[in-house]
Design a protein around this motif. Sequence first.
Motif, PDB file in Angstrom:
ATOM      1  N   ASN A 239      11.336 -11.947   9.686  1.00  0.00           N
ATOM      2  CA  ASN A 239      10.587 -11.434  10.828  1.00  0.00           C
ATOM      3  C   ASN A 239       9.529 -10.472  10.300  1.00  0.00           C
ATOM      4  O   ASN A 239       9.355 -10.335   9.082  1.00  0.00           O
ATOM      5  N   ARG A 240       8.809  -9.797  11.175  1.00  0.00           N
ATOM      6  CA  ARG A 240       7.705  -8.937  10.743  1.00  0.00           C
ATOM      7  C   ARG A 240       8.185  -7.851   9.766  1.00  0.00           C
ATOM      8  O   ARG A 240       7.594  -7.656   8.696  1.00  0.00           O
ATOM      9  N   HIS A 241       9.269  -7.158  10.126  1.00  0.00           N
ATOM     10  CA  HIS A 241       9.761  -6.069   9.274  1.00  0.00           C
ATOM     11  C   HIS A 241      10.253  -6.589   7.928  1.00  0.00           C
ATOM     12  O   HIS A 241       9.961  -5.999   6.866  1.00  0.00           O
ATOM     13  N   GLU A 242      10.990  -7.698   7.958  1.00  0.00           N
ATOM     14  CA  GLU A 242      11.493  -8.271   6.712  1.00  0.00           C
ATOM     15  C   GLU A 242      10.350  -8.753   5.829  1.00  0.00           C
ATOM     16  O   GLU A 242      10.413  -8.643   4.592  1.00  0.00           O
ATOM     17  N   ALA A 243       9.281  -9.270   6.452  1.00  0.00           N
ATOM     18  CA  ALA A 243       8.115  -9.702   5.685  1.00  0.00           C
ATOM     19  C   ALA A 243       7.429  -8.514   5.001  1.00  0.00           C
ATOM     20  O   ALA A 243       6.913  -8.632   3.883  1.00  0.00           O
ATOM     21  N   GLU A 244       7.421  -7.371   5.669  1.00  0.00           N
ATOM     22  CA  GLU A 244       6.864  -6.168   5.055  1.00  0.00           C
ATOM     23  C   GLU A 244       7.661  -5.777   3.821  1.00  0.00           C
ATOM     24  O   GLU A 244       7.093  -5.393   2.786  1.00  0.00           O
ATOM     25  N   ILE A 245       8.987  -5.901   3.894  1.00  0.00           N
ATOM     26  CA  ILE A 245       9.845  -5.573   2.760  1.00  0.00           C
ATOM     27  C   ILE A 245       9.591  -6.533   1.602  1.00  0.00           C
ATOM     28  O   ILE A 245       9.435  -6.114   0.438  1.00  0.00           O
ATOM     29  N   LEU A 246       9.530  -7.810   1.887  1.00  0.00           N
ATOM     30  CA  LEU A 246       9.373  -8.817   0.840  1.00  0.00           C
ATOM     31  C   LEU A 246       7.983  -8.791   0.209  1.00  0.00           C
ATOM     32  O   LEU A 246       7.827  -9.096  -0.979  1.00  0.00           O
ATOM     33  N   SER A 247       6.973  -8.439   1.006  1.00  0.00           N
ATOM     34  CA  SER A 247       5.589  -8.489   0.520  1.00  0.00           C
ATOM     35  C   SER A 247       5.061  -7.161   0.018  1.00  0.00           C
ATOM     36  O   SER A 247       4.134  -7.123  -0.811  1.00  0.00           O
ATOM     37  N   ILE A 264       3.832 -12.952  -0.511  1.00  0.00           N
ATOM     38  CA  ILE A 264       5.132 -13.601  -0.691  1.00  0.00           C
ATOM     39  C   ILE A 264       4.973 -14.929  -1.432  1.00  0.00           C
ATOM     40  O   ILE A 264       5.761 -15.267  -2.319  1.00  0.00           O
ATOM     41  N   LEU A 265       3.925 -15.671  -1.079  1.00  0.00           N
ATOM     42  CA  LEU A 265       3.658 -16.927  -1.779  1.00  0.00           C
ATOM     43  C   LEU A 265       3.388 -16.682  -3.261  1.00  0.00           C
ATOM     44  O   LEU A 265       3.824 -17.455  -4.125  1.00  0.00           O
ATOM     45  N   GLN A 266       2.685 -15.619  -3.568  1.00  0.00           N
ATOM     46  CA  GLN A 266       2.376 -15.301  -4.957  1.00  0.00           C
ATOM     47  C   GLN A 266       3.621 -14.955  -5.763  1.00  0.00           C
ATOM     48  O   GLN A 266       3.618 -15.034  -6.992  1.00  0.00           O
TER      49      GLN A 266
END
Length: 362
Positions: A239-247, A264-266
């Motif tokens: 989700n948005r928050h998890e994407a912030e953590i991963l990216s 994240i793709l990189q």
Amino acid sequence: MTNREAQIFQWIVENPMISQEELAAKAGIARSSAAVHISNLMKKGYILGKGYVTSGPSYCTVIGGVNIDIGGVPDAKLVDRDSNPGRTVFSLGGVGRNIAHNIRLLGISVKLMTAMGGDVYGEQIAQNCEELGIEIQDSIKVSQENTSTYLYIADENGDMKLALSDMRIYEHLTPEYIQNKLELINRGRVVVIDTNIPTKTIEFICEKSKAPVFADPVSGTKAEKLFNVLDKLYAVTPNRHEAEILSGVAIMCDADLKKAAKAILQKGVKNVFITLGEKGVYCANEDEAFLLEGKASKVVSTTGAGDSFTAGLVLGFTKRLGLREMAQLGIAAASITIESELAINPLMNVSEVEMRAGIALL
């Protein structure tokens, strides 16, 4: 296909030379009944001819959590530090179990690997999985432990406001345990993991799996377990928050979504799906990136929407669809889920998902 047909089809996929007598014995039915189920599978196109030549996807493996979900939904706006009138909801849950349940409702055979306690909750989960046709023979039962429990309070709009989870039992899902299941994992079409399982186990699965791995980050804190395996994931669904953590990118606008997905793709993920609730999902891979709007639905509860979204993606993958079509199926499945106060909408089915996505699956 029916639950019994799915069970028999799964056994045939695993062993195309299995006899009708063996199938009947495994299912606990008469040989004549097994023959009827096989005939139905042939009529529906799942079995193409003699020797049990099969079509369509084989089984998917889901490795993750099963919980007893206990929820509370208030009748009006929540008041802190007070007793709020409302309804309580008791259901079987867990990210892994919910994904597996939705996958089965979408007609795909599924094996669930998890850890359950030797309590009444564990018995209820095992019985429910058997009724649904979800195979759990490769799960572990820890008699001295309690089955995982998830306790949540929703707000007046059905969105989760606060939750507490007791998931210590998953420490028993060790790399050593998974080592003995690798042949089964590698024979499957897809592996879906959630981050309720230990970090070392996640890393072992991603390192050894020959099947594509889909990962659900579950939460911002647990998403960190994926840091060392992002380059081994076929798809991730933050989700948005998890994407912030991963990216490492703060997402404040649509432009930030693009930056986060690119970051994240990189890191090596093949496909990124950032879920945004009613706003839809931002999808990206090395070839394309776009925001796909959500489906307008009556929102009763958003609990479980992400799990059904992942199941829709898996359905699309098994049908060899592209990024956009996979996401459309995911959004369609999620739109069905949020129309129920339960984490799994019993009305979930592949025909309804096809209709809502505007995609005719072969």
